[in-house]
Design a protein around this motif. Structure first.
Motif, PDB file in Angstrom:
ATOM      1  N   ASN A  21      64.635  44.098  56.666  1.00 36.82           N
ATOM      2  CA  ASN A  21      63.800  44.016  55.460  1.00 36.82           C
ATOM      3  C   ASN A  21      62.647  45.018  55.525  1.00 36.82           C
ATOM      4  OD1 ASN A  21      62.975  42.862  52.933  1.00 36.82           O
ATOM      5  ND2 ASN A  21      61.422  41.708  54.045  1.00 36.82           N
ATOM      6  N   SER A  23      62.732  47.876  57.171  1.00 30.56           N
ATOM      7  CA  SER A  23      63.338  49.200  56.975  1.00 30.56           C
ATOM      8  C   SER A  23      63.649  49.464  55.506  1.00 30.56           C
ATOM      9  CB  SER A  23      64.622  49.317  57.801  1.00 30.56           C
ATOM     10  OG  SER A  23      64.317  49.242  59.170  1.00 30.56           O
ATOM     11  N   ILE A  24      64.182  48.474  54.825  1.00 35.03           N
ATOM     12  CA  ILE A  24      64.485  48.624  53.393  1.00 35.03           C
ATOM     13  C   ILE A  24      63.205  48.883  52.612  1.00 35.03           C
ATOM     14  CG2 ILE A  24      65.250  47.348  51.342  1.00 35.03           C
ATOM     15  CD1 ILE A  24      67.362  46.005  53.235  1.00 35.03           C
ATOM     16  N   ASN A  25      62.160  48.133  52.904  1.00 31.01           N
ATOM     17  CA  ASN A  25      60.894  48.323  52.187  1.00 31.01           C
ATOM     18  C   ASN A  25      60.228  49.644  52.549  1.00 31.01           C
ATOM     19  OD1 ASN A  25      59.951  45.999  50.362  1.00 31.01           O
ATOM     20  ND2 ASN A  25      60.928  44.962  52.090  1.00 31.01           N
ATOM     21  N   LYS A  28      62.032  52.175  50.361  1.00 33.93           N
ATOM     22  CA  LYS A  28      61.567  52.077  48.974  1.00 33.93           C
ATOM     23  C   LYS A  28      60.193  52.709  48.818  1.00 33.93           C
ATOM     24  CE  LYS A  28      64.056  47.859  47.687  1.00 33.93           C
ATOM     25  NZ  LYS A  28      63.924  46.424  47.359  1.00 33.93           N
TER      26      LYS A  28
END
Length: 132
Positions: A21, A23-25, A28
């Motif tokens: 999570n 890494s995803i943020n 983004k």
């Protein structure tokens, strides 16, 4: 001992999922041109970092306690403590992420934090008592 291993796997997976999570943020934030060092309590990346960091602070110690207490204590002691601590950690992480802001105190976040302390201390006492 099976419960201890299952709950260990659940919490270990949670640490990695919370890391994903982050890494995803981060991705983004990068795509949107936002800072990756925003310490605003409403910043999704910062919330994700704190949720992962908090799990990384408590889960390793809990895992050791799970395996010790699961191996050395009677099931009627070990299972409720291990399951309770697992639920508390999952509740805390979900309560923190779902609130969207570090300024929002949810019941899950508060209960998860309180449960972590209560079950963590109880597991430590059970581990010590297993020597008697």
């Amino acid at each position: 001992m099976t419960t201890a291993i299952i709950c260990t796997a659940i919490l270990a997976s949670a640490v990695f999922i919370l890391g994903l999570n982050v890494s995803i943020n981060r991705g983004k934030a990068h795509k949107e041109g936002r800072s990756q060092f925003d310490l605003s309590p409403d910043d999704k990346l910062f919330v994700a970092i704190r949720a992962h960091g908090n799990a990384a602070e408590y889960v390793p110690t809990l895992i050791v306690l799970f395996l010790l207490v699961g191996a050395r204590s009677p099931d009627w002691v070990a299972i409720p403590l291990i399951v309770g601590a697992t639920i508390a950690r999952l509740a805390h992480a979900y309560g923190l992420i779902s609130a969207g802001s570090l300024n929002v105190e949810t019941k899950l976040r508060f209960g998860g934090a309180a449960g972590t302390y209560i079950f963590g201390v109880a597991l430590a006492v059970a581990a010590a008592a297993s020597l008697i």
